[in-house]
Every structure is written in C-alpha cells, then in structure tokens.
Enzyme design. Sequence first.
Site, mmCIF file in Angstrom:
data_model
loop_
_atom_site.group_PDB
_atom_site.id
_atom_site.type_symbol
_atom_site.label_atom_id
_atom_site.label_comp_id
_atom_site.label_asym_id
_atom_site.label_seq_id
_atom_site.Cartn_x
_atom_site.Cartn_y
_atom_site.Cartn_z
ATOM 1 N N GLY A 244 2.868 -1.282 4.215
ATOM 2 C CA GLY A 244 2.867 0.136 3.887
ATOM 3 C C GLY A 244 4.263 0.622 3.544
ATOM 4 N N GLY A 245 4.928 1.241 4.516
ATOM 5 C CA GLY A 245 6.218 1.893 4.269
ATOM 6 C C GLY A 245 7.234 1.018 3.554
ATOM 7 N N GLY B 127 2.887 2.028 10.796
ATOM 8 C CA GLY B 127 3.874 3.087 10.652
ATOM 9 C C GLY B 127 4.652 3.393 11.914
ATOM 10 C CD GLU C 159 -2.718 5.427 7.013
ATOM 11 O OE1 GLU C 159 -2.737 5.479 5.769
ATOM 12 O OE2 GLU C 159 -1.769 4.934 7.657
ATOM 13 C CG HIS D 15 -5.694 1.901 5.532
ATOM 14 N ND1 HIS D 15 -5.254 2.836 6.435
ATOM 15 C CD2 HIS D 15 -4.664 1.036 5.346
ATOM 16 C CE1 HIS D 15 -4.001 2.539 6.781
ATOM 17 N NE2 HIS D 15 -3.625 1.453 6.132
ATOM 18 C CD GLU E 143 -3.303 -2.629 7.441
ATOM 19 O OE1 GLU E 143 -2.193 -2.838 6.964
ATOM 20 O OE2 GLU E 143 -3.971 -1.615 7.198
ATOM 21 C CB SER F 216 5.394 -2.172 11.875
ATOM 22 O OG SER F 216 5.122 -0.807 12.148
ATOM 23 C CG ASN G 249 -1.723 1.201 1.442
ATOM 24 O OD1 ASN G 249 -1.801 2.058 0.561
ATOM 25 N ND2 ASN G 249 -2.348 1.308 2.603
ATOM 26 C CD1 TRP G 250 3.561 1.187 -2.914
ATOM 27 C CD2 TRP G 250 3.997 2.704 -4.509
ATOM 28 N NE1 TRP G 250 4.543 0.669 -3.729
ATOM 29 C CE2 TRP G 250 4.827 1.585 -4.720
ATOM 30 C CE3 TRP G 250 4.086 3.781 -5.396
ATOM 31 C CZ2 TRP G 250 5.744 1.519 -5.776
ATOM 32 C CZ3 TRP G 250 4.994 3.711 -6.451
ATOM 33 C CH2 TRP G 250 5.820 2.593 -6.634
ATOM 34 C CE LYS G 251 -0.152 3.126 4.810
ATOM 35 N NZ LYS G 251 0.011 3.208 6.258
HETATM 36 P P1 PGA Z 1 3.049 0.142 7.562
HETATM 37 O O1 PGA Z 1 1.565 0.357 7.020
HETATM 38 O O2 PGA Z 1 3.562 -1.134 6.945
HETATM 39 O O3 PGA Z 1 3.810 1.350 7.092
HETATM 40 O O4 PGA Z 1 2.980 0.036 9.050
HETATM 41 C C1 PGA Z 1 0.674 -0.723 6.873
HETATM 42 C C2 PGA Z 1 -0.630 -0.243 6.318
HETATM 43 O O5 PGA Z 1 -1.123 0.825 6.729
HETATM 44 O O6 PGA Z 1 -1.228 -0.911 5.456
#
Ligand code: PGA
Length: 257
Positions: free
Chosen positions: A239-240, A179, A105, A103, A173, A218, A15-17
């Site tokens: 994510g990251g 993150g 967020e 998600h 998640e 993470s 997930n590049w967000k």
């Molecule tokens: P992260 O994000 O790997 O940067 O913790 C995961 C996500 O939000 O899907």
Amino acid sequence: MTAGAGKIRPLVAGNWKMNGLKAGLHEALTVRDALTAPLANIAADVMIAPPATLLLAMADACHPGPLSFAGQDCHVNASGAHTGDISAEMLKESGATAVIVGHSERRADHGETDRIVQSKAAAARRAGLTAIICLGETIGERNAGLALSVVARQLKNSVPDGATAADTVIAYEPVWAIGTGLTPSPADVAEVHGLIRRDLITRFGAEGAAMRLLYGGSVKPDNARVLLTVDNVNGALVGGASLKASDFLAIVRAYES
Ligand code: PGA
C-alpha cells in the site's frame, strides 16, 4: 533461500488506494523505466492498482512495457443501474489485467461479505481479469487465537469454485498490519500461508499448488526481503510504500537476480 525461489513467478502489486492525481503518473513511468533498464533483472511480475480515474491514462502512458495494472474493486455485474460502481469489463477495457477484491477496507467500509467477494472474483474471471482476493484477521481475532480459523473461513467462502492459478491470486493481509508499520513475524506469516496453501491444494489440486500467495501489510523496503523469503510467500501487496517509485522499486528489488 533467495526471494522468488521455487517455480511460482512472484508478483509485487502496488495498491494506491484513494491516492493519486495525474501529477503522480510519473511515479508509474519511473517504475516502468526501471523494469526495462538494460541491467534490470527482476524475477517477478510488477503491477500497480491506481485509482480508477487514473487507470486508462496510466496504462496508456506505460505501454508498451512489463508493468501491468489492476483495478481496486469491481461490481459483480457487467453493466446496469449501479451509480458510482465500475465493472470488471470496464477495468479490462481501461487496461487492467487484474482486480483486487475483498480488501479489508472494502469489507469494513462497504460491508462486503465473503459471498460478495466471491461474486466479485467470479465477475473478474468473466471479464478475463485475475482476481487478487484479500483475506486477513483483525487484531481482536488474532489475540483470541482465531487468526487461522478466520483466514480459513474467508478463503473457503471468498474464492469461487473452479479458480485457477491464472485467474486467482490470494493476498493475506492481517488487518492490524495494514498502514500501521506492524508486521507479523516470519513464523506467523509462514503458518498462515502454509494453511492457505494446504487448503488451496485440497480444493483445487495442482492449480492450488501453483496459485500465487501474496503477503500484504506494512511491506517496506527494509522488511521486504525478510517477508518475501518466507515459505509460500510469492510476492507482496504493497500500500503506502507503492506510492513513491523509489520505495516501491526497493521492494521489487527483493527479487533482483
Ligand atoms: P500498507 O497497505 O502497505 O500501507 O500497509 C497494504 C494494503 O492495504 O494492501
């Protein structure tokens, strides 16, 4: 047990967000090339969810190949007067086979409720996309002993009736792990994924038994093997660490056979 044991084919989704300009397309090409290399033997599906602005270009650049693509959100309607929104049909036409919905967020930044998430998952199905439905407790909920009840409630209310293993993926998640570099213990992941699996089987029978359950929060190259070999973990939402092909591929290689 090795990662990917069992009959459910795992999925590793990046997930590049809100990250990535055209200059970053080569990261996806590097992933595609690694998956198609003669000695690559990855027993998992691999997917990237770029920002919507890159979806079409990325899908075109990486075609043909085993890498698949997802949107990060969709509107519940197929079209209409919804400035700034994108429909599941638009994502599909741009090369997506899936869309992330709910998600944390989006739940936090845009006030998305379980019922909205459920409608978005239904919209994904209408368009022929797989919905990757995200769930997870906050740190306050976990510390209050509410993690399992929160996840059970989100699962019940965010997954539409009639969901199948082909059109639905669940991503657990924990909000506090996203993150932050923090992760739950394997035992805690097993407990939550076990609950999700039991509830899905109760509601959807064999389809619930076959649905993919991803862990997210993470996931990094150095913890992927431990997290991805937990019972009822059928892949990761990353994510990251998905932004750089080298890190993402190091996670994907947890499924190298
Ligand atoms: P992260 O994000 O790997 O940067 O913790 C995961 C996500 O939000 O899907």
